[in-house]
Design a protein around this motif. Sequence first.
Motif, PDB file in Angstrom:
ATOM      1  N   LEU A   1      68.518   7.571  23.220  1.00 29.67           N
ATOM      2  CA  LEU A   1      69.515   7.085  24.207  1.00 29.67           C
ATOM      3  C   LEU A   1      71.023   7.995  24.084  1.00 29.67           C
ATOM      4  O   LEU A   1      71.649   8.265  25.117  1.00 29.67           O
ATOM      5  CB  LEU A   1      69.765   5.600  23.952  1.00 29.67           C
ATOM      6  N   LEU A   2      71.343   8.351  22.732  1.00 28.35           N
ATOM      7  CA  LEU A   2      72.601   9.133  22.469  1.00 28.35           C
ATOM      8  C   LEU A   2      72.630  10.255  23.268  1.00 28.35           C
ATOM      9  O   LEU A   2      73.660  10.664  23.855  1.00 28.35           O
ATOM     10  CB  LEU A   2      72.726   9.256  20.999  1.00 28.35           C
ATOM     11  N   TYR A   3      71.548  11.167  23.279  1.00 26.71           N
ATOM     12  CA  TYR A   3      71.504  12.350  24.297  1.00 26.71           C
ATOM     13  C   TYR A   3      71.810  11.991  25.778  1.00 26.71           C
ATOM     14  O   TYR A   3      72.312  12.609  26.463  1.00 26.71           O
ATOM     15  CB  TYR A   3      70.259  13.047  23.903  1.00 26.71           C
ATOM     16  N   GLN A   4      71.388  10.794  26.090  1.00 27.42           N
ATOM     17  CA  GLN A   4      71.282  10.668  27.678  1.00 27.42           C
ATOM     18  C   GLN A   4      72.746  10.259  27.877  1.00 27.42           C
ATOM     19  O   GLN A   4      73.142  10.481  28.992  1.00 27.42           O
ATOM     20  CB  GLN A   4      70.538   9.503  27.948  1.00 27.42           C
ATOM     21  N   ILE A   5      73.410   9.464  26.829  1.00 20.83           N
ATOM     22  CA  ILE A   5      74.913   9.140  27.308  1.00 20.83           C
ATOM     23  C   ILE A   5      75.969  10.235  26.720  1.00 20.83           C
ATOM     24  O   ILE A   5      76.905  10.025  26.412  1.00 20.83           O
ATOM     25  CB  ILE A   5      75.386   7.625  26.778  1.00 20.83           C
ATOM     26  N   LYS A   6      75.393  11.512  26.427  1.00 19.06           N
ATOM     27  CA  LYS A   6      76.124  12.370  25.969  1.00 19.06           C
ATOM     28  C   LYS A   6      76.952  12.294  24.562  1.00 19.06           C
ATOM     29  O   LYS A   6      78.063  12.383  24.609  1.00 19.06           O
ATOM     30  CB  LYS A   6      77.125  12.938  27.081  1.00 19.06           C
ATOM     31  N   ARG A   7      76.138  11.692  23.554  1.00 19.12           N
ATOM     32  CA  ARG A   7      76.828  11.641  22.290  1.00 19.12           C
ATOM     33  C   ARG A   7      76.200  12.345  21.359  1.00 19.12           C
ATOM     34  O   ARG A   7      76.610  12.220  20.282  1.00 19.12           O
ATOM     35  CB  ARG A   7      76.637  10.091  22.093  1.00 19.12           C
ATOM     36  N   CYS A   8      75.056  12.998  21.722  1.00 16.66           N
ATOM     37  CA  CYS A   8      74.251  13.716  20.769  1.00 16.66           C
ATOM     38  C   CYS A   8      73.591  15.004  21.761  1.00 16.66           C
ATOM     39  O   CYS A   8      73.074  14.943  22.618  1.00 16.66           O
ATOM     40  CB  CYS A   8      73.216  12.976  19.946  1.00 16.66           C
ATOM     41  N   SER A   9      73.635  16.274  20.970  1.00 17.34           N
ATOM     42  CA  SER A   9      73.025  17.327  21.393  1.00 17.34           C
ATOM     43  C   SER A   9      71.409  17.550  21.533  1.00 17.34           C
ATOM     44  O   SER A   9      70.959  18.510  21.652  1.00 17.34           O
ATOM     45  CB  SER A   9      73.599  18.510  21.143  1.00 17.34           C
ATOM     46  N   ALA A  10      70.811  16.503  20.614  1.00 18.52           N
ATOM     47  CA  ALA A  10      69.245  16.269  20.572  1.00 18.52           C
ATOM     48  C   ALA A  10      68.946  17.704  19.718  1.00 18.52           C
ATOM     49  O   ALA A  10      67.765  18.228  20.368  1.00 18.52           O
ATOM     50  CB  ALA A  10      68.752  16.137  21.975  1.00 18.52           C
TER      51      ALA A  10
END
Length: 649
Positions: free
Chosen positions: A186-195
């Motif tokens: 989810l953090l990638y979806q909300i632009k908090r992680c570059s996955a």
Amino acid sequence: MNAMTPTHEFAPQLLSEVAALPPLPGVYRYFDEQGGVLYVGKARNLKKRVTSYFQKNHGGTRIGHMITKIVRMETTVVRSEAEALLLENNLIKTLNPKYNILFRDDKSYPYLKLTAAQTQPKGGAPSATAYPRIAYYRGAVEKKHHYFGPYPSSWAVKDTILLLQKVFRLRTCEDTVFNNRTRPCLLYQIKRCSAPCVGHVSPEQYALDTANAERFLQGQTQEILGELERKMLAHADRLEFEQAAELRNQMSALSKILHQQSMEVGGDKDVDILAVKVQGGKACVNLAMVRGGRHLGDRPYFPTHVENAADVAALDAEPEAPADQPKEKSIEALVLEAFIAQHYIDVPVPPTLVVSEPVDKHLMAALAEQTGSRVAAVHQPREQRRIWLEMAQKNAGLQLARLLAEQGSQQARTRALAEALELPLDNLDALRIECFDISHTAGESTQASCVVFKEHKMQSSEYRRYNIEGITPGDDYAAMRQVLMRRYTKLAEAARNGEATLPDLVLVDGGKGQVAMAREVFVELGLDLGLIAGVEKGEGRKVGLEELVFADGRDKVYLGRDSAALMLIAQIRDEAHRFAITGMRARRAKVRVGGSRLEDIAGIGPKKRASLLQRFGGVRGIASASVEDIAMVDGISTELAEEIYRALH
């Protein structure tokens, strides 16, 4: 009588030891008749300093009161004043002397941890070790990782992690989670992680983001913005508009954070701001931290022995005070110097301390020698530093006012309870109350708690938990009997020999039944039944309607809904319940998973643990699975499945 002649006669052995002291730097300790430490001090000249205590008539002052108790002395000669400073404050923190200003050890400071990166293996899935992780950390540091801080609170660390996620999109997940991801979280979806776990960012780009995050934490924000802007324009010139847009968004997020944080461009990077407030015999030192140019918040400290230490410290400075230095320091300056000396023994010192009181230059020199780097103390600062100091001074005043209000209220509650129950009123500071509670879930994992109230506050270091065994599940009376016998059997014997002191009041959470059980125990041990009181629920079990039930036959007492005494009893009773139930839950959880964690089982590494957790959804799921089900997981042999099953059952 000569004013310089002491009225108290000291043992010849003590006076001969004083006369034989060398004129060298060192640390001295005074002891009373019971072996308790009265005072710890340091001196550039041991002979002059210590002799001054025994040559003057100090009358009925606190100094005089302390000196009359001295029966023994110990001294340690050191090489320099810096060594003396370090030894003195280590001894103060260890020995807890009665006449030193003492800052009690608080829990350790939290840090932000950035794990070290290793080379990504060529081919195959991304490895967690190649992509540094940011995390909240508290404990001993390892040289291979990077640590930023200390921070004044856990909130400050977590807020900084959130900022780094917004701007640089660094990962926060555990390595086991990273290595077992098949799609972004989810953090990638909300632009908090570059996955990086699924290869959505290259190792080179992630390494650049990591380096920029480090520079941000070090306060190099303008340099980061300049570099990002140059790269954005270069991408635009090459018509690489998607990459340029990414950099533009990163710059926008960073600029927004800088604006929110009100950072001072080109100002201080790492500063501690120290403000002191003294009132009503109490003191507060408010420590505010600036790291990487960001104001991270503050933290109050409340020393003990302030009144006793003030007079003694004044004498302590007399014999060797330089001509350009005042003979007597203010109590605020003494408190501040004590804090600096004790606090920075274990905590890294920033290059600048902004202080509300002047600090002895010898202390700062010793601190610099101890740390191996230059440390400056700035008194009466200007511009931004002045704003920071004014904020810290205001917070020190607010925190001290809160403490005084709380202590006044708590002391009033203690007095009200002592009056209501006819307890001794001559020394309320020493009034000791112990409270017991039983907790279990349908008879499972029964635990009893004992909490202690003394000196107008809960004494968490004296709390005790008791695992209750060998009773019928759910039998609270038997549990209460067992815990009281375990608590007071040895204590009663020690009290009869004058080696221990019994509490002034023993509270049990319950009515007539629990009090009757406590009565049986106290009769068996030969203890005073007047010590026991039960907290019985009122009509409808409503809060504020509780009554006290006594073991010695007195009538029940209803203190009244708004009674200060009832508020104190409710506070102690609720703390006993909280302490019991948290212990019971921890024990129940341990029992339900067989007292073991997966990582404690030989043969279970990170990959196998992750596979098991993914297959069964958690430790409880694994514990409920059969050997055959566990053996179906990739990499788990039948023998290992049997070992896992045994460990969890």
